[in-house]
Design an enzyme around this catalytic site. Structure first.
Site, PDB file in Angstrom:
ATOM      1  CD  GLU A  29      27.945 -18.208  46.612  1.00  0.00           C
ATOM      2  OE1 GLU A  29      26.730 -18.310  46.325  1.00  0.00           O
ATOM      3  OE2 GLU A  29      28.680 -19.175  46.837  1.00  0.00           O
ATOM      4  CG  ASP A  56      25.846 -19.222  41.741  1.00  0.00           C
ATOM      5  OD1 ASP A  56      26.503 -19.107  42.789  1.00  0.00           O
ATOM      6  OD2 ASP A  56      25.798 -20.282  41.089  1.00  0.00           O
ATOM      7  CG  ASP A  82      24.099 -23.115  37.851  1.00  0.00           C
ATOM      8  OD1 ASP A  82      25.294 -23.124  38.162  1.00  0.00           O
ATOM      9  OD2 ASP A  82      23.520 -24.091  37.353  1.00  0.00           O
TER      10      ASP A  82
END
Lengths: 167, 167
Positions: free
Chosen positions: A67, A7, A139
């Site tokens: 991501e 992330d 996170d």
């Protein structure tokens, strides 16, 4: 397969190792790379590059999933975010670990069946799938989510390929 | 000092090694990293990372200087540009070569005395300073310009420090 989920974050980057044998998912390890006290961007990039390299050396993932970064209104912070995400990607690539990118909406859809699910719904689904009974920081749970999204995507493609072969 | 100048570009990245002993500048080597036929961004990042690493291994610069990337109107291409610049920066940093960033206006000012000089004026000044009598492609001459800008900046700071010590 063993997947490293990342992330991206310019200050805190979440990571998670998730395994799947085709029947469900298993949480191997997860954590955060905290670079918020490193002020020079170049020091931060190098720190993230080496931390991600260390995680890869320790856990030997088959692939990484990250991501996709979108631009925020603040150009300077968007900049650093893209740079730090690139540092993580290059660390994986340079270790021979292929990297796939997934857009936030795809990740939400893979986890909850709904592209506009909120963070809370995604976290609940992540915890259910990984059988985790305590709250996670966002996170880390987002890193788990992108790893699961990648596993789903690979398994879906494999099933399609098997289906094509059997007909 | 021996400086690696980098002109970031998502398709063509210019590079140049420039030396200075405090009296003028010397062109050591220069070229381009051409990744325009590599379609997957991750392949391109890895290619640039390794090419820049190879240049550093070959020439052992004391420091690197790179032109700061600004966002263009097209979000997708701006994205790739920031990522490829980060790949070059991380290659240098991971080899222990410090990286400085300079904004286009600073580079133009260092070369021509004028922050809004056009590319042609910058190239003419680069060629004069390096005693190069043939035309250069813009990517290479821009890489030379940022290296010269860095040398000027370091020498200026050194003179300031000497001045402070002698008073």
């Amino acid at each position: 397969m063993r997947i490293l989920g990342i992330d991206p974050g310019s200050r805190i980057m979440g990571w998670a190792l998730i395994e799947s044998d085709g029947n469900g998912y298993r949480h191997v390890s997860s954590g955060i790379i905290d670079s918020k006290d490193i002020h020079a961007v170049s020091d931060r990039l190098l720190f993230i590059y080496r931390e991600v390299g260390g995680i890869i050396d320790s856990y030997g993932p088959d692939a990484a999933a990250i991501e996709t970064v979108f631009f925020s209104r603040n150009q300077r912070s968007a900049f650093v975010l893209v740079q730090t995400a690139a540092a993580a990607m290059i660390a994986a690539l340079n270790s021979g670990v292929p990297v796939s990118e997934y857009q936030p909406m795809m990740i939400k859809k893979a986890l909850s069946g709904y592209g506009r699910a909120d963070k809370e719904q995604v976290q609940l689904m992540v915890r259910r799938l990984l059988n985790i009974d305590h709250r996670l920081i966002a996170d880390t749970s987002d890193a788990m989510a992108v790893a699961i999204c990648h596993i789903n995507s690979v398994q879906f493609k494999n099933r399609l390929a098997e289906h094509a072969l059997s007909h």
